[in-house]
Design an enzyme around this catalytic site. Structure first.
Site, PDB file in Angstrom:
ATOM      1  N   GLU A   1       0.891  -1.275   0.107  1.00 45.46           N
ATOM      2  CA  GLU A   1      -0.018   0.078   0.096  1.00 45.46           C
ATOM      3  C   GLU A   1       0.736   1.241   0.196  1.00 45.46           C
ATOM      4  O   GLU A   1       2.022   1.398   0.856  1.00 45.46           O
ATOM      5  CB  GLU A   1      -0.966   0.062   1.149  1.00 45.46           C
ATOM      6  CG  GLU A   1      -1.732   1.315   1.280  1.00 45.46           C
ATOM      7  CD  GLU A   1      -2.694   1.374   2.717  1.00 45.46           C
ATOM      8  OE1 GLU A   1      -2.034   0.352   3.577  1.00 45.46           O
ATOM      9  OE2 GLU A   1      -3.570   1.846   2.789  1.00 45.46           O
TER      10      GLU A   1
ATOM     11  N   LYS B   1      -9.423   2.768  -2.018  1.00 46.90           N
ATOM     12  CA  LYS B   1      -9.770   2.284  -0.597  1.00 46.90           C
ATOM     13  C   LYS B   1     -10.983   2.734  -0.141  1.00 46.90           C
ATOM     14  O   LYS B   1     -11.578   3.747  -0.197  1.00 46.90           O
ATOM     15  CB  LYS B   1      -8.790   2.527   0.301  1.00 46.90           C
ATOM     16  CG  LYS B   1      -8.621   1.874   1.640  1.00 46.90           C
ATOM     17  CD  LYS B   1      -7.536   2.475   2.511  1.00 46.90           C
ATOM     18  CE  LYS B   1      -7.320   1.465   3.870  1.00 46.90           C
ATOM     19  NZ  LYS B   1      -5.992   1.738   4.552  1.00 46.90           N
TER      20      LYS B   1
ATOM     21  N   CYS C   1      -5.674  -3.271   2.905  1.00 50.99           N
ATOM     22  CA  CYS C   1      -5.145  -2.893   4.189  1.00 50.99           C
ATOM     23  C   CYS C   1      -6.619  -3.049   5.136  1.00 50.99           C
ATOM     24  O   CYS C   1      -7.119  -4.400   5.335  1.00 50.99           O
ATOM     25  CB  CYS C   1      -4.493  -1.748   4.549  1.00 50.99           C
ATOM     26  SG  CYS C   1      -3.362  -1.794   6.173  1.00 50.99           S
TER      27      CYS C   1
HETATM   28  O1  LIG Z   1      -6.685  -2.331  10.772  1.00 51.03           O
HETATM   29  C1  LIG Z   1      -5.538  -2.275  11.089  1.00 51.03           C
HETATM   30  O2  LIG Z   1      -5.248  -2.683  12.390  1.00 51.03           O
HETATM   31  C2  LIG Z   1      -4.402  -1.675  10.180  1.00 51.03           C
HETATM   32  C3  LIG Z   1      -4.865  -0.998   9.069  1.00 51.03           C
HETATM   33  C4  LIG Z   1      -4.177  -0.144   8.377  1.00 51.03           C
HETATM   34  O3  LIG Z   1      -2.976   0.071   8.914  1.00 51.03           O
HETATM   35  C5  LIG Z   1      -4.466   0.502   7.008  1.00 51.03           C
HETATM   36  O4  LIG Z   1      -5.668   0.542   6.891  1.00 51.03           O
HETATM   37  O5  LIG Z   1      -3.678   1.382   6.868  1.00 51.03           O
END
Ligand SMILES: O=C(O)CCC(=O)C(=O)O
Length: 261
Positions: free
Chosen positions: A44, A113, A147
């Site tokens: 990402e 996202k 993510c």
């Molecule tokens: O859900 C999480 O613990 C991490 C999510 C995250 O770091 C993100 O979406 O960038």
């Protein structure tokens, strides 16, 4: 259909697109030379990292530079690239956007996202996407999510009921929640009886240490390959026929009762 997939997990230089692009060009070349994969997956926000306060300045206008770079690399190395995600600047704001490019250099997927992660202030700097993450590679339906999206099983289910046999996950997931990362990815693979191919960055930025542990998981929930917390290329073959086999053995998709949920 069988594919060799390679997740490249690397350290991202904070706020420095030029440096990161150079590094990715080199890493993709090395990955192709060493493993000849069919598909490469990046993490990402790999051009900027989480330098959110400077995205206006260092984000990519309409994703144009990223698209060109990925198209050039995919064609040159004859490989499909699930291009992680980058900050895409538009007149409506900045999106956290994944581009997928096939080995002929065509852009086959664009997904921004949907679920913005408040704990890392994404909702203050980014706009949520509005489209799904489905795309086709070699005639097979795949999906891409980013993510925090993996905490929303309904979202992944939308993609697998839409036909996805492989769900690609790109991430900057912190080390402090490594066990959530592992458990959620394995659960998403088991409950959707699909492959999960997940690339996460390593290293740190001013606010977080990141987990690495990129994973390739089969539709039975078995971990086929997993990285540690340092830079690595995580590689495995995936056999898409296994998706059908597992779905026949325990016919979850037939037995669902969506009218009750
Ligand atoms: O859900 C999480 O613990 C991490 C999510 C995250 O770091 C993100 O979406 O960038």
């Amino acid at each position: 259909m069988s594919w060799k997939v390679a997740c490249i997990q690397f350290d991202i230089t904070f706020g420095s697109p030029q440096e990161n692009v150079k590094k990715v060009e080199k890493l993709i070349m090395e990955t192709v030379q060493k493993y000849s994969p069919k598909i490469i997956v990046l993490p990402e926000l790999w051009t900027t990292g989480y330098d959110l306060t400077r995205l206006d300045e260092i984000g990519d206008n309409n994703g144009d530079t990223t698209k060109k770079t990925l198209q050039m690399l995919a064609k040159k190395h004859n490989v499909h690239i699930v291009g992680g995600s980058v900050a895409k600047n538009t007149s409506k704001g900045t999106y956290n956007t994944m581009y997928t490019v096939n080995d002929e250099g065509d852009i086959v997927g664009e997904y921004s996202k949907l679920h913005l992660f408040q704990l890392m202030y994404e909702h203050l700097y980014l706009q949520p996407g509005k489209n799904d993450g489905l795309f086709q590679l070699d005639g097979e339906t795949c999906a891409g999510v980013i993510c925090y999206d993996i905490r929303f099983p309904e979202w992944i289910r939308t993609h697998t009921t839409g036909g996805a046999k492989v769900v690609f996950v790109v991430a900057e997931w912190p080390l402090s929640r490594l066990e959530h990362w592992r458990a959620l990815l394995i659960a998403r693979a088991i409950e959707n009886q699909c492959y999960v191919v997940a690339a996460n960055r390593v290293g740190k930025d001013p606010n977080n240490v990141f987990a690495g542990h990129s994973m390739i998981i089969d539709p039975w929930g078995e971990v086929l390959a997993e990285g540690l917390e340092d830079e690595a290329i995580v590689v495995s073959d995936i056999d898409l026929e296994k998706v059908e086999k597992v779905r026949k053995q325990i016919p979850i998709f037939e037995d669902r009762k969506p009218s009750y949920y």
